[in-house]
Design an enzyme around this catalytic site. Structure first.
Site, PDB file in Angstrom:
ATOM      1  N   SER A  64      -3.528 -39.165 -47.019  1.00  0.00           N
ATOM      2  CA  SER A  64      -2.302 -38.871 -47.780  1.00  0.00           C
ATOM      3  C   SER A  64      -1.621 -40.106 -48.355  1.00  0.00           C
ATOM      4  O   SER A  64      -0.711 -39.968 -49.179  1.00  0.00           O
ATOM      5  CB  SER A  64      -1.299 -38.135 -46.895  1.00  0.00           C
ATOM      6  N   LYS A  67      -1.470 -40.306 -51.996  1.00  0.00           N
ATOM      7  CA  LYS A  67      -0.479 -39.533 -52.755  1.00  0.00           C
ATOM      8  C   LYS A  67       0.578 -40.441 -53.392  1.00  0.00           C
ATOM      9  O   LYS A  67       1.210 -40.070 -54.375  1.00  0.00           O
ATOM     10  CB  LYS A  67       0.191 -38.503 -51.834  1.00  0.00           C
ATOM     11  N   TYR A 191      -8.154 -33.730 -55.728  1.00  0.00           N
ATOM     12  CA  TYR A 191      -7.309 -33.979 -54.545  1.00  0.00           C
ATOM     13  C   TYR A 191      -8.154 -34.401 -53.334  1.00  0.00           C
ATOM     14  O   TYR A 191      -7.882 -35.414 -52.684  1.00  0.00           O
ATOM     15  CB  TYR A 191      -6.487 -32.720 -54.228  1.00  0.00           C
ATOM     16  N   TYR A 243       6.450 -36.456 -43.482  1.00  0.00           N
ATOM     17  CA  TYR A 243       6.587 -34.992 -43.308  1.00  0.00           C
ATOM     18  C   TYR A 243       7.721 -34.659 -42.351  1.00  0.00           C
ATOM     19  O   TYR A 243       8.792 -35.261 -42.452  1.00  0.00           O
ATOM     20  CB  TYR A 243       5.243 -34.381 -42.863  1.00  0.00           C
ATOM     21  N   VAL A 261      -3.653 -38.871 -42.403  1.00  0.00           N
ATOM     22  CA  VAL A 261      -4.296 -38.409 -41.166  1.00  0.00           C
ATOM     23  C   VAL A 261      -5.526 -39.239 -40.771  1.00  0.00           C
ATOM     24  O   VAL A 261      -6.106 -39.006 -39.718  1.00  0.00           O
ATOM     25  CB  VAL A 261      -4.690 -36.905 -41.179  1.00  0.00           C
TER      26      VAL A 261
HETATM   27  O1  DON Z   1      -5.295 -32.308 -47.315  1.00  0.00           O
HETATM   28  C1  DON Z   1      -5.289 -32.797 -46.183  1.00  0.00           C
HETATM   29  O2  DON Z   1      -4.982 -32.143 -45.200  1.00  0.00           O
HETATM   30  C2  DON Z   1      -5.679 -34.245 -46.034  1.00  0.00           C
HETATM   31  N1  DON Z   1      -6.586 -34.617 -47.072  1.00  0.00           N
HETATM   32  C3  DON Z   1      -4.485 -35.147 -46.138  1.00  0.00           C
HETATM   33  C4  DON Z   1      -3.412 -34.849 -45.110  1.00  0.00           C
HETATM   34  C5  DON Z   1      -2.715 -36.047 -44.611  1.00  0.00           C
HETATM   35  O3  DON Z   1      -3.178 -37.162 -44.662  1.00  0.00           O
HETATM   36  C6  DON Z   1      -1.426 -35.797 -43.927  1.00  0.00           C
HETATM   37  N2  DON Z   1      -0.846 -37.040 -43.465  1.00  0.00           N
HETATM   38  N3  DON Z   1      -0.494 -37.430 -42.443  1.00  0.00           N
END
Ligand code: DON
Length: 309
Positions: A64, A67, A191, A243, A261
């Site tokens: 993320s 982003k 994405y 978040y 993540v």
């Molecule tokens: O879409 C997802 O769930 C992952 N590619 C990215 C989520 C993420 O990194 C949330 N951050 N802490």
């Protein structure tokens, strides 16, 4: 002021000695393979130096954190028009939650929750093929990191696609409300791939320089974005970057930050430093346990909180 190199070295030692590290993300099977016993930190300072410790040169999935870079590109493309497609309020919900989308007619709360980031990717897709947009994102990351070895991990991208049921639901929901303009599989494909970009802490700290130094690369005559835009992206990182753990991160660390993540966090001490930390073990909100703790120690030792010293 304490010596930054000794503070960073000491933090790496303390983190390496800790047993409580959280859990590696397992909902993306490829990420579950990453050994938990790793910790890296890199701090790029105003005088152009990068101080590193631990596993700072090991590439990891930025997830993320990407982003932040897609938001930067989308703002460059459509400016404030972006806010007709995505909000800028904290969600107080997990990053992959769908509940708010129904109440709010498919408009995601902010660009950092998954729905918001998919909507931002859709904005980048206007008039372009997915592979062109992906090329643009990767080129931007290489440019700000000043490193052409920044790459996409195709295994992670495939793993995300195979298990991306919630993201597919979010994208379909937004498509039904006409928030997405392009085919759902195009938005999701780009994405998943931008989340699968890999960087080391050193590369990520370099990539965050423009946010820490008013849109510019220090020591170079290069303006990446305006200072006003850098300030605003930092504001969103502070309020939404972790978040439903954003309030706690602001309380403990006091710096704008964006987590992923994969266990990475990019944090910004405006005018002082661009900081990247990485440790794959996560807390229940999906934020790196040791990464947050390391930033808490660093911000306290260096008195870098945006809320005062
Ligand atoms: O879409 C997802 O769930 C992952 N590619 C990215 C989520 C993420 O990194 C949330 N951050 N802490």
């Amino acid at each position: 002021m304490p010596n930054l190199a000794s503070v960073v070295g000491e933090i790496a030692q303390r983190m390496t000695a800790r047993d409580e590290r959280g859990k590696v993300a397992s909902y993306i099977p490829e990420l579950a393979k990453v050994p938990i016993d790793q910790f890296g930190i890199a701090v790029f300072t105003a005088d152009g130096e990068t101080i590193v410790a631990g596993d700072a040169e090991v590439p990891f999935s930025i997830q993320s954190i990407s982003k932040v870079f897609t938001l930067t590109l989308a703002l460059g493309k459509v400016g404030d028009q972006l806010w007709t497609r995505v909000g800028r309020e904290p969600s107080g919900n997990p990053f992959n939650s769908i509940v708010q989308l129904e109440y709010e007619k498919g408009k995601p709360r902010n660009p950092f929750i998954n729905a918001g980031a998919i909507a931002v990717t859709d904005v980048l897709l206007a008039g372009h093929e997915p592979r062109e947009v992906l090329g643009e994102i990767l080129r931007f990351c290489r440019f700000v990191a000043e490193d052409d070895s920044v790459a996409i991990d195709e295994h992670v991208a495939r793993s995300e696609k195979q298990t991306g049921f919630l993201n597919t639901a979010l994208a379909n929901y937004m498509k039904a409300f006409k928030v997405l303009e392009n085919p759902v599989d195009h938005a999701l494909g780009v994405y998943f791939h931008h989340c699968s970009i890999t960087m080391s802490c050193r590369q990520l700290a370099m990539a965050g320089r423009y946010l820490a130094f008013s849109g510019r690369l220090p020591g170079k005559d290069v303006s990446v974005i305006s200072s006003e835009r850098a300030r605003r992206i930092n504001a969103l990182m502070l309020t939404c970057g972790h978040y439903d753990g954003s309030g706690d991160f602001a309380f403990r660390v006091g710096l704008p930050g964006k987590s992923g993540v994969g266990g990475g966090i990019l944090a910004v001490a405006p005018g002082e430093a661009s900081i990247a930390v990485w440790s794959p073990g996560l807390d229940p909100h999906g934020n790196s346990v040791l990464g947050s703790l390391a930033l808490e120690h660093l911000a306290k030792a260096m008195r870098w909180s945006v809320f005062g010293d």
